[in-house]
Enzyme design. Sequence first.
Site, PDB file in Angstrom:
ATOM      1  N   ARG A 114      27.074 -17.765   0.842  1.00 45.27           N
ATOM      2  CA  ARG A 114      28.264 -18.124   0.029  1.00 45.27           C
ATOM      3  C   ARG A 114      29.604 -18.617   1.136  1.00 45.27           C
ATOM      4  O   ARG A 114      30.453 -19.359   0.508  1.00 45.27           O
ATOM      5  CB  ARG A 114      28.743 -16.675  -0.727  1.00 45.27           C
ATOM      6  CG  ARG A 114      29.779 -17.249  -1.952  1.00 45.27           C
ATOM      7  CD  ARG A 114      30.173 -16.000  -2.750  1.00 45.27           C
ATOM      8  NE  ARG A 114      29.200 -15.739  -3.621  1.00 45.27           N
ATOM      9  CZ  ARG A 114      28.491 -14.911  -3.967  1.00 45.27           C
ATOM     10  NH1 ARG A 114      28.346 -13.731  -3.265  1.00 45.27           N
ATOM     11  NH2 ARG A 114      27.478 -14.748  -4.991  1.00 45.27           N
ATOM     12  N   GLY A 115      29.389 -17.926   2.236  1.00 51.85           N
ATOM     13  CA  GLY A 115      30.437 -18.333   3.133  1.00 51.85           C
ATOM     14  C   GLY A 115      30.337 -19.687   3.572  1.00 51.85           C
ATOM     15  O   GLY A 115      31.392 -20.507   3.658  1.00 51.85           O
TER      16      GLY A 115
END
Length: 348
Positions: A287-288
Amino acid sequence: MNKVQNQTRPVFPFTAIVGQEEMKLALILNVIDPKIGGVMIMGDRGTGKSTTIRAIADLLPEIEVVSDDMFNSHASDYDLMSDFVKERIQEGGNLSTHFIKVPMIDLPLGATEDRLCGTIDIERALNEGIKAFEPGLLAKSHRGILYVDEVNLLDDHLVDILLDSAASGWNTVEREGISVRHPSRFVLVGSGNPEEGELRPQLLDRFGMHAEIRTVKDPSLRVKIVEQRANFDQDPYLCIKDHEKEQIQLKENIILSQRQLPKVNIDYDLKVKISQICGILNVDGLRGDIVTNRATKAFAAYQGKEEVDIEDIKQVITLCLRHRLRKDPLDTIDSGTRVSQVVEDILS
């Protein structure tokens, strides 16, 4: 006093807010690209969190909605339509539309699941054979901003529902075998005070960005903030008029950035560098990486560019990653500082 002035409660102008650049940038980027995934704002009490969030909502251009639809449906974007509107289009019906201000919905701390998701009137459904649905806050916030103050004190179950809707863009309500679903795309903004407890890591990770704000220490800046507030409280309409030019300029910049966003490209080598930074920082999941790619493109669009460069990454990557780092109780270095150090090593 002017009648128009009496109709709506005046909102403190976004461009009059002094300092707190991190928070303002995170909100602007999420407005340019809502798919960034919202922003968590953590900071001291009395630092203007709520004021800033209301100000960005007031600044945004009005949106066109289908008139007889309870979900703020878009008249032409299929992804932003309710099933009711889609059926009307398939049947060849005409859609009447009107413009409304971007919804700015507050989720109170004591809210129930029914208040958030909406309810189905079972008795009416059984007796009249129709799906009688009372929309909740997730329906009302579609295509707008959903603000949760003190999100770290909100019931975990409600936070889960919120984050699932924010991620999928849909809300489904089921009761006694009857199911209603509707679009629910919104910019999720949470705020909280670290002294009142942290959000659990798996929930924190679901917010696209994380802005940290601190009480301003500089005496001259503090005086400027106090004076701005006093001017607004004394004559809000004069204060709004004084900042009208900057407000219009920022609104136009946001609209241009939204149009520019699909044209922005990020080079493969820069994507590799972003993922390299995430790997060195031991960021769990991807997700980062995804959020940083989105945020850098939104920032480049805001600068009027078609190509992301290293400076764009440096401006936004800390906002995207600082809350995804594993907490080490013995670590004396702030998570934002750790991100900055690795970024300098990789991107210098």
